[in-house]
Design a protein around this motif. Structure first.
Motif, PDB file in Angstrom:
ATOM      1  N   ARG A 206     -41.557 -45.791 109.024  1.00 11.58           N
ATOM      2  CA  ARG A 206     -40.556 -45.129 109.556  1.00 11.58           C
ATOM      3  C   ARG A 206     -39.929 -45.794 110.903  1.00 11.58           C
TER       4      ARG A 206
ATOM      5  N   CYS B 266     -28.875 -42.827  99.359  1.00 10.81           N
ATOM      6  CA  CYS B 266     -29.822 -43.239 100.372  1.00 10.81           C
ATOM      7  C   CYS B 266     -31.292 -42.968  99.650  1.00 10.81           C
TER       8      CYS B 266
ATOM      9  N   GLN C  56     -34.970 -43.094  98.275  1.00 15.25           N
ATOM     10  CA  GLN C  56     -36.162 -43.560  99.144  1.00 15.25           C
ATOM     11  C   GLN C  56     -37.122 -44.117  98.175  1.00 15.25           C
TER      12      GLN C  56
ATOM     13  N   THR D 139     -32.303 -47.427 104.509  1.00 16.47           N
ATOM     14  CA  THR D 139     -33.203 -46.024 104.127  1.00 16.47           C
ATOM     15  C   THR D 139     -34.365 -46.274 104.997  1.00 16.47           C
TER      16      THR D 139
ATOM     17  N   PRO E  75     -35.071 -43.398 109.822  1.00 15.75           N
ATOM     18  CA  PRO E  75     -34.851 -42.019 109.782  1.00 15.75           C
ATOM     19  C   PRO E  75     -33.876 -41.287 110.572  1.00 15.75           C
TER      20      PRO E  75
ATOM     21  N   GLU F 234     -31.110 -42.172 111.242  1.00 16.86           N
ATOM     22  CA  GLU F 234     -29.945 -42.319 110.868  1.00 16.86           C
ATOM     23  C   GLU F 234     -29.690 -41.757 109.330  1.00 16.86           C
ATOM     24  N   ARG F 235     -30.634 -40.884 108.915  1.00 13.22           N
ATOM     25  CA  ARG F 235     -30.615 -40.443 107.684  1.00 13.22           C
ATOM     26  C   ARG F 235     -29.502 -39.563 107.031  1.00 13.22           C
TER      27      ARG F 235
ATOM     28  N   CYS G 140     -26.917 -42.168 106.312  1.00 13.96           N
ATOM     29  CA  CYS G 140     -27.425 -43.045 105.356  1.00 13.96           C
ATOM     30  C   CYS G 140     -26.980 -42.087 103.879  1.00 13.96           C
ATOM     31  N   ARG G 141     -27.177 -40.795 104.078  1.00 15.22           N
ATOM     32  CA  ARG G 141     -27.008 -39.919 102.501  1.00 15.22           C
ATOM     33  C   ARG G 141     -25.457 -39.860 102.421  1.00 15.22           C
TER      34      ARG G 141
END
Lengths: 303, 49
Positions: free
Chosen positions: A163, A191, A193, A207, A210, A212-213, A216-217
């Motif tokens: 992470r 995104c 995982q 990915t 985190p 920027e999750r 990313c999604r």
């Protein structure tokens, strides 16, 4: 010397004062004129050259020519269009977008032998003869592309095991009000995982960030194919992001399959990309690289 | 590297993924991240920045 611009379709305003001569070269070009404007329609890449001012000449011209070059260079007299053409000229010489394609685990000599299409593209446009991966295995190389560091990672474990703190270049792009995307082949959800099928999350570096999750999604999406899907749609619409990464699956990136297959895959995508408006207007540069094939002196090379 | 303005360009300076990262950062208007901080960037190496 005049400015040059690669264009697919460009309309210029014709007028009286301060007219300039325009020379059009390239395959399959047509110049159409009506009233006080001229439109260039290109079947292939066209270079439009502003060759200098021709004040006092009438504002009307038109010509067509084929790729044989039998027809004389098309010329038109136009009023100064410095704003439009100058801005396009800079775009042609200085791309505003970059698409990075990452392949796997092969060095330059094998690539030259076994990827004739990619080798021809490199010879035609440009190649870096001393470009190296930074370490082994795959993941820290991808992290370096995305974050400027290996983050001390020495394995290929997934985002749950690593992470990473801070920003990636993807988040950096969004933070500067630019656009970005990852187009990942074989990925089933945005995104994603975990590995599924031929999708390898270790080749999808966004990915691992985190913070920027959420972004990313939204922007780390299944690539689709050259026939359909997100990347083809964005290419054809001229909406490629400022920075994007195209991640093949573990067969098409030559990790599990042959370089010949990877070459065919690259060709299938480059034909789509180079037919798109971003490429034809000179806005887009495309970089094809390998993650970890040739190591710098002093590092350990993996078989 | 492919771009319509390039013609048989060969870059012989040593580059790696830090230069790629730096090139992206500069392209999007930022400063290169972490270990890429002092790299010019891969686009600059090809005269595209």
């Amino acid at each position: 010397m005049g400015d040059q611009v690669a264009t697919e379709s460009l309309r210029l305003n014709l007028g009286g004062r301060g007219a300039q001569a325009v020379r059009v070269t390239g395959p399959g070009r047509t110049m159409r004129c009506w009233g006080r404007s001229v439109q260039l329609v290109a079947a292939g890449a066209v270079l439009l050259t502003v060759v200098g001012a021709s004040p006092g000449r009438p504002a009307a011209a038109g010509a067509t020519g084929g790729p044989s070059g039998a027809a004389p260079a098309a010329r038109a007299l136009v009023e100064p269009f410095t704003t439009t053409v100058a801005s396009r000229s800079r775009a042609a010489k200085r791309p505003s977008k970059l698409l990075v394609v990452v392949l796997e685990n092969h060095d330059v000599s094998r690539t030259r032998r076994e990827m004739p299409y990619l080798s021809a593209q490199a010879a035609r446009y440009g190649q870096a003869t001393r470009y190296f991966g930074v370490t082994h295995p795959s993941l820290p190389n991808y992290l370096t592309m995305a974050g400027g560091s290996t983050f001390g990672v020495r394995d290929d474990r997934g985002p749950g095991a690593h992470r990473l703190r801070g920003a990636s270049v993807f988040g950096q792009a969004l933070g500067h009000h630019r656009t970005t995307a990852t187009y990942a082949e074989g990925m089933r959800t945005n995104c994603q995982q975990r590995d599924t099928g031929r999708y390898a999350v270790r080749h999808n570096p966004w990915t691992y960030f985190p913070a920027e999750r959420a972004a990313c999604r939204r922007h780390d999406v299944p690539a689709g194919t050259p026939a359909r899907g997100a990347l083809r749609r964005d290419v054809r619409a001229g909406r490629l992001p400022t920075f994007s990464m195209l991640v093949p699956d573990v067969c098409n990136d030559a990790h599990d399959c042959s370089l010949a297959r990877a070459d065919r895959w690259v060709r299938s995508w480059l034909r789509v990309v180079q037919a798109g408006p971003d490429w034809r207007a000179g806005r887009l540069a495309v970089l094809v690289t390998f993650d970890e094939a040739t190591t710098p002196p002093g590092t350990t090379s993996r078989p | 590297m492919m771009h319509p303005s390039l013609h048989k360009t060969r870059v012989r300076q040593r580059l790696d993924h830090h230069d790629l990262s730096a090139g992206v950062s500069r392209l999007v208007g930022g400063s290169p991240l972490r270990g890429a901080a002092h790299r010019r960037g891969v686009l600059a190496a090809f005269g595209l920045a």
